[in-house]
Design an enzyme around this catalytic site. Structure first.
Site, PDB file in Angstrom:
ATOM      1  N   CYS A  55      -7.076   3.852  -5.741  1.00 33.82           N
ATOM      2  CA  CYS A  55      -8.312   4.623  -5.612  1.00 33.82           C
ATOM      3  C   CYS A  55      -9.038   4.299  -4.309  1.00 33.82           C
ATOM      4  CB  CYS A  55      -9.214   4.349  -6.808  1.00 33.82           C
ATOM      5  SG  CYS A  55      -9.825   2.645  -6.835  1.00 33.82           S
ATOM      6  N   ALA A  58     -10.152   0.752  -3.954  1.00 38.36           N
ATOM      7  CA  ALA A  58      -9.026  -0.123  -3.574  1.00 38.36           C
ATOM      8  C   ALA A  58      -8.830  -0.096  -2.064  1.00 38.36           C
ATOM      9  CB  ALA A  58      -7.749   0.322  -4.281  1.00 38.36           C
ATOM     10  N   ARG A  89      -3.574  -9.222  -3.910  1.00 37.05           N
ATOM     11  CA  ARG A  89      -2.950  -8.699  -2.689  1.00 37.05           C
ATOM     12  C   ARG A  89      -2.369  -9.811  -1.822  1.00 37.05           C
ATOM     13  NH1 ARG A  89      -5.669  -6.142   1.957  1.00 37.05           N
ATOM     14  NH2 ARG A  89      -4.275  -4.691   2.996  1.00 37.05           N
ATOM     15  N   HIS A 190     -10.165   3.612   3.170  1.00 38.97           N
ATOM     16  CA  HIS A 190      -9.921   3.076   4.514  1.00 38.97           C
ATOM     17  C   HIS A 190     -10.928   3.687   5.489  1.00 38.97           C
ATOM     18  CE1 HIS A 190      -5.386   3.039   3.271  1.00 38.97           C
ATOM     19  NE2 HIS A 190      -5.981   1.933   2.858  1.00 38.97           N
TER      20      HIS A 190
HETATM   21 FE1  CFM Z   1      -1.432  -0.307   5.581  1.00 40.08          FE
HETATM   22 FE2  CFM Z   1       0.344  -0.106   3.936  1.00 40.08          FE
HETATM   23 FE3  CFM Z   1      -2.279   0.037   3.270  1.00 40.08          FE
HETATM   24 FE4  CFM Z   1      -1.173  -2.316   4.140  1.00 40.08          FE
HETATM   25 FE5  CFM Z   1      -0.861  -3.108   1.588  1.00 40.08          FE
HETATM   26 FE6  CFM Z   1       0.633  -0.888   1.417  1.00 40.08          FE
HETATM   27 FE7  CFM Z   1      -1.931  -0.731   0.741  1.00 40.08          FE
HETATM   28 MO1  CFM Z   1      -0.295  -2.106  -0.728  1.00 40.08          MO
HETATM   29  S1  CFM Z   1       0.364  -1.589   5.397  1.00 40.08           S
HETATM   30  S2  CFM Z   1      -3.037  -1.389   4.568  1.00 40.08           S
HETATM   31  S3  CFM Z   1      -1.179  -4.325   3.355  1.00 40.08           S
HETATM   32  S4  CFM Z   1      -1.036   1.428   4.320  1.00 40.08           S
HETATM   33  S5  CFM Z   1       1.104  -2.888   0.916  1.00 40.08           S
HETATM   34  S6  CFM Z   1       2.092   0.226   2.775  1.00 40.08           S
HETATM   35  S7  CFM Z   1      -0.279   0.150  -0.223  1.00 40.08           S
HETATM   36  S8  CFM Z   1      -2.334  -2.726   0.113  1.00 40.08           S
HETATM   37  S9  CFM Z   1      -3.493   0.540   1.500  1.00 40.08           S
END
Ligand code: CFM
Length: 535
Positions: A55, A58, A89, A190
């Protein structure tokens, strides 16, 4: 084993027509005869389908904000949102020159623990009281507040609470309206985190770390210690890492990010917004890199040295590469004998599926299915420009932007850059185009590319393609095991790591070889072998 267009039709045949029509756009069989195969991505998951996505909360608190080690991160919401997103994580942190041990809060979980009365009467007072307690007990340098779903639904004004607390205590308190239901995945979180940090934290410091080649690493979260391995190599070559965003990073470092010469972007999906905004605002170029895989790490180090265009640096880069390869190559060779020709299925968030294709190829393996939970089209179709650092510091103020297929995302970027819309558009017009690089160009014909996979498609593709290894997420790991196929969990690396850089490649090779050859898998009967399934 490969899948045909007919096989793909069969896979979709069980869906009702509207679902079938929708899902078809998220599935591709790579065909290099088609100039640019397009995939639909970053759209809403069909209600009722079991997605692997996370989500908005997250993406904001869990991914970008949470790893900043010297800020207290308060989750304003029910305790479950805080507890189940805490520690899993494996973004590691440790004390350093700027942050003593007592200022690191990464191992603690802070939440207002909203209860029914808070939902009925509002949670602002409780949040405000909690900030007072946190300041009194921990004296943090700064605080973040992340909102979960109910906060948005009842309308608590966390921005006002943050502003008042900031005045009361004289430290920065940032509020993130990252309610879980916003957007279509963690990708929205993000974006929210990037905008807030760009507007309120980056650029407030005045201390550049000393050195001739000062860089930041963006989109590196130090999962299982990845960032530490990358930093080891870079420091050895002679770079100064001014800040890592946000793995093992401190509030102090992030305030000073703008004082480096170049941003490296490891995870493009979660942090490209900041890379772009820093380029426009401070004229700081950025380079998309990949430290996953031996060949990929060497390529990245060489491209990086080229950016600075400095003979001594290029020479030192080759020295370090030669020294590391002398150690790594015999180890990789050993495991390649075991793994050569084996196939993998890789489905991770928004960037790793592509990064790990490189490491698998080092080991003689091929990722025959690759996909992302929440990536955007440019992560599939890709983009990269190699910037050059200009020696004259003033000339760094000439902004350049990278055009992207999902450009509409930047519609509001000028606000965070303190530019007028017209000025921003003018800058965008003069952008040089670079060459494309992404998941799709790196796939071979006949291989499968899939966006926002669901449980059914996951099982069907494994049944049809029978990969030797599945690189999974936290939940689908168990689907893989039930199907009798070994997995490595690529989000938190199970209990191990690092997997990045040269040392990480050796660890990954050993663990994949162990996983694939363990006799336990022969004791599991896959559902398609027990006589009860369709085939
Ligand atoms: Fe970038 Fe990723 Fe992500 Fe990531 Fe992660 Fe991820 Fe994620 Mo899980 S590299 S930041 S450290 S997009 S593994 S493939 S899904 S937390 S949002």
């Amino acid at each position: 084993m490969a899948i045909t267009e007919k096989g793909m039709e069969d896979l979709l045949a069980t869906y009702p027509d509207t679902v079938k029509k929708n899902r078809k756009k998220h599935l591709l069989i790579k065909n290099s005869a088609e100039a640019c195969q397009q995939i639909e991505a970053n759209t809403r998951t069909i209600p009722g389908i079991i997605s692997q996505r996370g989500c908005c909360f997250a993406g904001c608190k869990g991914v970008v904000v949470g790893p900043i080690k010297d800020m207290v991160h308060i989750v304003h919401g029910p305790v479950g949102c805080a507890y189940y997103s805490w520690g899993t994580r494996r973004n590691k942190a440790r004390a350093d020159d700027t942050t003593p041990k007592e200022n690191i809060y990464s191992t603690l979980c802070f939440t207002t623990d909203m209860q029914e009365p808070d939902i009925v009467f509002g949670g602002e007072k409780k949040l405000s009281r909690m900030i007072d307690e946190v300041v009194e007990m921990f004296h943090p340098r700064a605080i973040t507040i992340s909102a979960t779903c109910p906060v948005g639904l009842i309308g608590d004004d966390i921005g006002a609470v943050a502003r008042a607390a900031q005045e009361r205590h004289g430290i920065q308190v940032l509020a993130f309206n990252c309610e879980g239901y916003k957007g279509v995945s963690q990708s929205a979180g993000h974006h929210i985190a990037n905008n807030n940090i760009m507007e309120h934290v980056i650029g407030k410091g005045t201390q550049r770390k000393p050195g001739d080649y000062v860089i930041n690493i963006l989109g590196e979260y130090n999962i299982g210690g990845d960032g530490w391995e990358i930093e080891r190599i870079l420091k050895d070559i002679g770079y100064t890492v001014n800040g890592i965003m946000t793995g093992d990073s401190s509030y102090v470092d992030i305030r000073n990010l703008h004082l480096a010469d170049l941003n490296l972007v490891q995870c493009h999906r979660s942090i490209n917004y900041i890379a772009e905004m820093m380029e426009t605002k401070y004229g700081m170029p950025w380079l998309k890199v990949n430290f996953i895989g031996v060949d990929a790490t060497c390529k990245t180090l060489r491209e990086l040295a080229r950016c600075f265009n400095d003979e001594a640096l290029i020479g030192r880069t080759e020295e370090v590469i030669a020294r590391e390869l002398a150690i790594v190559e015999p180890v990789i060779e050993h495991y390649r004998k075991i793994l050569n020709g084996k196939t993998a299925f890789g489905f991770v968030g928004g960037s790793r599926s592509h990064h790990y294709q490189h490491l698998l190829r080092d080991l003689g393996m091929e990722m025959i299915v690759a996909g992302y939970e929440f990536a955007h089209r440019d992560d599939y179709e890709g983009r990269q420009v190699i910037p050059t650092i200009k020696s004259d510091a003033d000339s760094r103020n000439i902004p350049e932007l990278h055009l992207k297929p999902d450009e509409e995302l930047y519609q509001d970027a000028h606000v965070y850059l303190n530019l007028t819309k017209e000025k921003f558009e003018e800058i965008k017009k003069n952008v040089p185009l670079g060459h494309y690089e992404g998941m799709n160009p790196d796939m071979k014909d006949g291989e499968v590319i899939i966006d926002d996979i669901n449980h059914y498609e996951f099982e069907e593709l494994v049944r049809k393609l029978k990969p030797d290894l599945i690189l999974t997420g936290v939940r689908d790991k168990y689907i893989a095991h039930k199907l009798g196929v070994p997995s490595r969990q690529l989000h938190s690396y199970d209990y191990t790591g690092p997997y990045a850089g040269f040392n990480g490649a050796m660890t990954f090779a050993r663990e994949v070889a162990n996983a694939v050859t363990t006799p336990a898998w022969k004791l599991v009967t896959a559902p398609w072998e027990d006589g009860k399934s369709k085939e």
